[in-house]
Motif scaffolding. Structure first.
Motif, PDB file in Angstrom:
ATOM      1  N   UNK A 162      32.663  11.972 100.231  1.00 44.77           N
ATOM      2  CA  UNK A 162      31.744  10.843 100.110  1.00 44.77           C
ATOM      3  C   UNK A 162      31.293  10.627  98.672  1.00 44.77           C
ATOM      4  N   UNK A 163      31.088   9.342  98.377  1.00 44.01           N
ATOM      5  CA  UNK A 163      30.466   8.974  97.116  1.00 44.01           C
ATOM      6  C   UNK A 163      31.410   8.897  95.935  1.00 44.01           C
ATOM      7  N   UNK A 164      30.885   8.455  94.798  1.00 45.69           N
ATOM      8  CA  UNK A 164      31.691   8.248  93.591  1.00 45.69           C
ATOM      9  C   UNK A 164      31.956   9.540  92.832  1.00 45.69           C
ATOM     10  N   UNK A 165      32.875   9.456  91.894  1.00 43.13           N
ATOM     11  CA  UNK A 165      33.204  10.593  91.040  1.00 43.13           C
ATOM     12  C   UNK A 165      32.104  10.868  90.018  1.00 43.13           C
ATOM     13  N   UNK A 166      32.107  12.106  89.535  1.00 44.48           N
ATOM     14  CA  UNK A 166      31.363  12.502  88.336  1.00 44.48           C
ATOM     15  C   UNK A 166      29.850  12.385  88.465  1.00 44.48           C
ATOM     16  N   UNK A 167      29.344  12.498  89.679  1.00 43.04           N
ATOM     17  CA  UNK A 167      27.903  12.553  89.890  1.00 43.04           C
ATOM     18  C   UNK A 167      27.471  14.007  90.077  1.00 43.04           C
ATOM     19  N   UNK A 168      26.342  14.365  89.465  1.00 41.19           N
ATOM     20  CA  UNK A 168      25.832  15.724  89.616  1.00 41.19           C
ATOM     21  C   UNK A 168      24.754  15.825  90.695  1.00 41.19           C
ATOM     22  N   UNK A 169      24.289  14.679  91.211  1.00 43.92           N
ATOM     23  CA  UNK A 169      23.289  14.661  92.276  1.00 43.92           C
ATOM     24  C   UNK A 169      23.748  13.715  93.386  1.00 43.92           C
ATOM     25  N   UNK A 170      23.407  14.011  94.632  1.00 48.14           N
ATOM     26  CA  UNK A 170      23.836  13.143  95.732  1.00 48.14           C
ATOM     27  C   UNK A 170      23.067  11.822  95.748  1.00 48.14           C
ATOM     28  N   UNK A 171      23.687  10.825  96.360  1.00 47.49           N
ATOM     29  CA  UNK A 171      23.010   9.556  96.580  1.00 47.49           C
ATOM     30  C   UNK A 171      21.887   9.742  97.598  1.00 47.49           C
ATOM     31  N   UNK A 172      20.865   8.885  97.511  1.00 51.19           N
ATOM     32  CA  UNK A 172      19.767   8.961  98.471  1.00 51.19           C
ATOM     33  C   UNK A 172      20.267   8.743  99.896  1.00 51.19           C
ATOM     34  N   UNK A 173      21.234   7.830 100.066  1.00 50.75           N
ATOM     35  CA  UNK A 173      21.788   7.587 101.397  1.00 50.75           C
ATOM     36  C   UNK A 173      22.427   8.846 101.963  1.00 50.75           C
ATOM     37  N   UNK A 174      23.067   9.626 101.118  1.00 49.54           N
ATOM     38  CA  UNK A 174      23.717  10.844 101.593  1.00 49.54           C
ATOM     39  C   UNK A 174      22.687  11.878 102.030  1.00 49.54           C
ATOM     40  N   UNK A 175      21.577  11.939 101.332  1.00 52.19           N
ATOM     41  CA  UNK A 175      20.516  12.848 101.753  1.00 52.19           C
ATOM     42  C   UNK A 175      19.969  12.427 103.121  1.00 52.19           C
ATOM     43  N   UNK A 176      19.839  11.109 103.316  1.00 49.95           N
ATOM     44  CA  UNK A 176      19.330  10.621 104.601  1.00 49.95           C
ATOM     45  C   UNK A 176      20.330  10.883 105.722  1.00 49.95           C
ATOM     46  N   UNK A 177      21.615  10.705 105.441  1.00 50.34           N
ATOM     47  CA  UNK A 177      22.647  10.981 106.450  1.00 50.34           C
ATOM     48  C   UNK A 177      22.677  12.474 106.775  1.00 50.34           C
TER      49      UNK A 177
END
Length: 336
Positions: free
Chosen positions: A198-213
């Motif tokens: 899930x989500x885009x490349x090269x991120x060091x923190x998860x998206x808020x939506x992913x935390x909610x899921x």
């Protein structure tokens, strides 16, 4: 059954391009892919990876895509067997890089060496279907989904991946996830895992939506969220729920590949994530063993690399108030 079991999980295992060139035609032993980690991997009671390529020599590159990853099944299946991989998630943005024929070859090649697959299939229902894996007496149920490359999604009449939107407000996607998890519970598993690309490349923190899921998944009974996609490991969160927590590894990074190395974010460094489970299915601890990619193989991280991994995962987990203890070169999170 022994008192405890160790289940291993990794991020991306990409065996195409220069990795494929290094091992095909007997140039290197397939077991060399695992460097000095092979005995560790073989000693686990179960090993689960995200296979970030197809295993095939057939098919044409999917049009409009920048990267296309595939490995010759002759050596790559030997490599997976050398590490005693139990299950490969194919729910990612490279399983269909060479089209339906290559995905069919991947499914057949893995089945032939008794490696279970999840997250892709010959039709939509098969792609979404959970799998149960017997890990020396512990039953692990796995669901696999991705939000990458909607064009790769399986349909009612075409092979592909299990595709959803990881949006807590998307009722259809959440229903698909919940139905798959409900099906997984029918196996009466000791451990229930959601493998999510899930989500885009090269991120060091998860998206808020992913935390909610992740919180929804915890409510539905998932024990471990094994995330991947960013090519960088992200933080670890422990969500309390009743007697047993849900462990969320938002991204496990890259385990083996041929990618260019970002000197700041060090996508060549990650961990072997080991979940320690009691004989009754209780989650006891998560151990993080630092790893490093070098020369188209994966190794235990050097002292310097391990120190960087320890510091960085703690920094990236600070948002979640996760408590780590030192364990050799790595770290451990107590779950009891």
């Amino acid at each position: 059954m022994s008192s405890t079991h160790r289940l291993g999980f990794t991020g991306d295992v990409m065996l195409g391009r220069q990795v494929n060139d290094a091992y095909r035609d007997g140039q290197r032993s397939p077991a060399a892919l695992w460097g000095n980690l092979q005995s560790r991997l073989r000693g686990l009671d179960g090993l689960f990876v995200n296979l970030e390529c197809c295993l095939s020599t057939r098919g044409e590159p999917w049009p409009g895509r920048r990267f296309h990853f595939r490995a010759d099944p002759d050596w790559s299946t030997d490599a997976l067997r050398a590490a005693t991989v139990d299950c490969c998630s194919l729910a990612n943005n490279h399983a269909m890089d060479f089209g339906p024929d290559a995905l069919e070859d991947t499914l057949s090649a893995l089945s032939a060496v008794d490696v279970e697959t999840v997250g892709a299939g010959r039709l939509r229902a098969a792609a979404r279907r959970p799998v149960a894996v017997d890990c020396r007496g512990v039953t692990v149920a796995v669901v696999g989904f991705t939000d990458n490359v909607s064009g790769y999604a399986a349909t009612e009449d075409r092979p592909g991946t299990a595709h959803v939107a990881f949006d807590p407000d998307d009722e259809e996607s959440m229903s698909v996830l919940r139905e798959s998890i409900a099906a997984a519970t029918q196996f009466d598993p000791d451990v229930l895992v959601a493998s999510l690309h899930w989500g885009p490349n090269n991120r060091t923190q998860p998206l808020d939506d992913h935390r909610a899921v992740a919180r929804k998944l915890a409510d539905w009974g998932v024990d471990l969220v094994a995330g991947h996609s960013a090519h960088l490991f992200q933080g670890v969160e422990v969500i309390e729920r009743g007697e047993s927590p849900t462990v969320v590894c938002y991204d496990m990074g890259d385990f083996v590949d041929d990618y260019a190395v970002d000197p700041e974010h060090r996508n060549d460094r990650s961990f072997l994530f080991e979940l320690v489970v009691g004989s009754d299915g209780t989650l006891l601890e998560l151990e993080l063993r630092p790893t490093e990619i070098e020369g188209r193989a994966v190794y235990r991280a050097s002292n310097r690399g391990a120190a960087w991994c320890r510091t960085t995962i703690q920094e990236r987990s600070a948002l979640f108030d996760t408590e780590f203890d030192r364990a050799g070169r790595g770290l451990v999170v107590s779950l009891t």
